[in-house]
Scaffold this active site. Structure first.
Site, short mmCIF file in Angstrom:
data_model
loop_
_atom_site.label_atom_id
_atom_site.label_comp_id
_atom_site.label_asym_id
_atom_site.label_seq_id
_atom_site.Cartn_x
_atom_site.Cartn_y
_atom_site.Cartn_z
N LYS A 198 0.82 -1.22 0.00
CA LYS A 198 0.00 0.00 0.00
C LYS A 198 0.85 1.27 0.00
CE LYS A 198 -3.99 -2.05 -0.05
NZ LYS A 198 -3.68 -3.48 -0.13
C1 LIG Z 1 -10.04 -3.18 -1.47
C2 LIG Z 1 -9.36 -3.83 -0.29
N1 LIG Z 1 -10.01 -3.90 0.87
C3 LIG Z 1 -9.45 -4.47 1.95
C4 LIG Z 1 -8.19 -5.00 1.90
C5 LIG Z 1 -7.61 -5.69 3.12
O1 LIG Z 1 -6.52 -4.99 3.65
P1 LIG Z 1 -5.59 -5.67 4.73
O2 LIG Z 1 -4.66 -6.58 4.04
O3 LIG Z 1 -4.87 -4.52 5.40
O4 LIG Z 1 -6.48 -6.37 5.70
C6 LIG Z 1 -7.46 -4.95 0.71
C7 LIG Z 1 -6.11 -5.52 0.64
O5 LIG Z 1 -5.42 -5.51 -0.32
C8 LIG Z 1 -8.07 -4.35 -0.43
O6 LIG Z 1 -7.42 -4.28 -1.60
#
Ligand SMILES: Cc1ncc(COP(=O)(O)O)c(C=O)c1O
Length: 425
Positions: A198
């Site tokens: 990210k």
């Molecule tokens: C659109 C979206 N929502 C939620 C997430 C989940 O994030 P995390 O890995 O921090 O839980 C991601 C992860 O890539 C994502 O692309």
């Protein structure tokens, strides 16, 4: 120390043929210093750095509260807990997203309901939301796809009319602006991701921002076992060994080692954002004359985080499809990805939900065409140009010859236009 050293440790090796990975985190001496500072202090888990990171992030976004967690998934889960989601409730989510957006709804024995996306932005299509609202609908989770904010005015208006909460999935959107306002201050609760790929990373990590103090307090309690107050302080001088568990919670807290990375990353976030914008602009200008490619479309009243740069390849104009296009780029050392396989195509959602692909024409069309190109601040202009030339090479090698009939029609219409122009002179 805040050296703001802009030289990343992890460089892309240059040579005759450079390998361009899909992503590299931007880690410098500044991050190393902050993490070592944590290790030397002896405070490894949630502590002073986590509190400092929460406060700095809250200030940066301009929100009233910021609650750190160990992932965006955890933040989405606790956001839904905070609004009181329950068994049998329904929550609207876009058909094109990562599984986390919908998965958290199933934790409650509630139902994710998919809505088609806009095929220019890949954000939830606001004209398709109301037809999916039933008496069981409790919330909408718009996803700011690739970092471009959704149509928040329309979403919030529909939500208010139908008494729904809006939990934003801003995993891609730090930082991003909607009508000059930072994402994180728009809906009821906004959830960010600091996963390794990210635009701000803590390795793994997440944050929920909200204007509602009660929800923020509930999320703070739930992220650390449901312990009544400032659980992390029980080992500090001002804390006490005595605590009470007021409800079953989760182990979702961020650690000081993660927050150390976050503090250093936050200091260079605006610069990293600027570099992402420059790369996006360089790609867009380079592909402007390629009819076979559609570049990302960002609406005029918003600023994307440019977490992803997603092109659409028009297979009607090429002799190969999207998958082969990806293979060709891979052979040239360019790693790409696809964001995302629509949820209704995955075996689990296929069996758990009622949606058929034909209900989501824009998602289906988009999915067949999308490719995410590398975009991250440590890419030099040379790297970007190499991606551009590889994409152009694939187009050149596989361009479909213009059909004779189409060519004839084209020539005839040009001839007619010339005759009309001459007649009107
Ligand atoms: C659109 C979206 N929502 C939620 C997430 C989940 O994030 P995390 O890995 O921090 O839980 C991601 C992860 O890539 C994502 O692309």
């Amino acid at each position: 120390m805040c050296s703001l050293d802009r030289r990343p440790f992890i460089r892309i090796v240059s040579g005759d043929k450079m390998e361009i990975p899909f992503h590299k985190p931007y880690i410098t001496e500044d991050e190393v210093f902050e993490v070592l500072d944590s290790l030397r202090s002896g405070w490894l888990t949630m502590g002073p750095k986590t509190v400092a990171f929460e406060e700095k992030f809250r200030e940066y976004i301009g929100s009233r509260n910021a609650v750190s967690m160990n992932s965006c998934t955890a933040a989405l889960h606790l956001a839904l807990k905070a609004i009181g989601l329950g068994r049998g409730d329904e929550v609207l989510v876009p058909a094109i997203t990562f599984t986390a957006t919908a998965e958290v709804i199933t934790y409650f024995n509630a139902k994710p309901v998919l809505v088609d996306v806009d095929d220019r932005t890949f954000n939830i299509d606001t004209s398709r939301i109301e037809e999916k609202i039933t008496k069981n609908t409790r919330a909408i989770i718009p996803v700011h796809y690739a970092g471009q904010p959704c149509d928040m005015d329309e979403i919030l208006a529909i939500a208010r009319q139908n008494n729904l909460s809006v939990i934003e999935d801003a995993a891609h959107a730090v930082p991003a602006l909607y009508k000059n306002q930072k994402v994180g201050t728009l809906g009821d609760i906004t959830c960010f991701s600091f996963y390794a790929t990210k635009s701000l990373t803590t390795g793994e990590g997440g944050m929920a921002t909200t204007e509602n103090d009660e929800w923020a307090e509930r999320m703070k309690i739930l992220r650390l076992h449901g312990i009544s107050k400032d659980a992390w302080k029980r080992y500090t001088r001002e804390g006490s060994w005595y605590y009470e568990v007021i409800e079953p919670g989760y182990k979702y807290n961020m650690t000081d080692i993660q927050a150390a990375l976050g503090l250093a990353q936050l200091r260079k976030l605006d610069w990293m954002w600027q570099r992402r914008k420059e790369i996006a602009e360089r790609y867009t200008n380079a592909f402007a004359s390629s009819e076979e490619i559609t570049t990302p479309s960002v609406k005029a009243d918003r600023d994307s985080a440019w977490h992803l740069y997603v092109i659409k390849v028009d297979s009607r104009m090429l002799q190969i499809g999207r998958n082969r296009f990806i293979e060709e780029l891979k052979n040239e050392g360019i790693s790409t990805s696809v964001h995302f396989i629509p949820l209704y195509r995955h075996p689990y959602y296929k069996s758990a939900l009622d949606g058929k692909p034909s209900e989501f024409p824009a998602s289906e069309r988009s999915y067949e065409q999308i490719i995410s190109l590398p975009i991250y601040p440590s890419m030099t202009d040379e790297h970007v140009d190499q991606v551009v030339s590889s994409v152009r090479r694939v187009i050149r090698d596989y361009r479909r010859p213009v059909e004779k009939t189409r060519l004839d029609q084209h020539l005839i219409s040009r001839l007619n236009r010339t005759v009309e122009n001459e007649a009107s002179c």
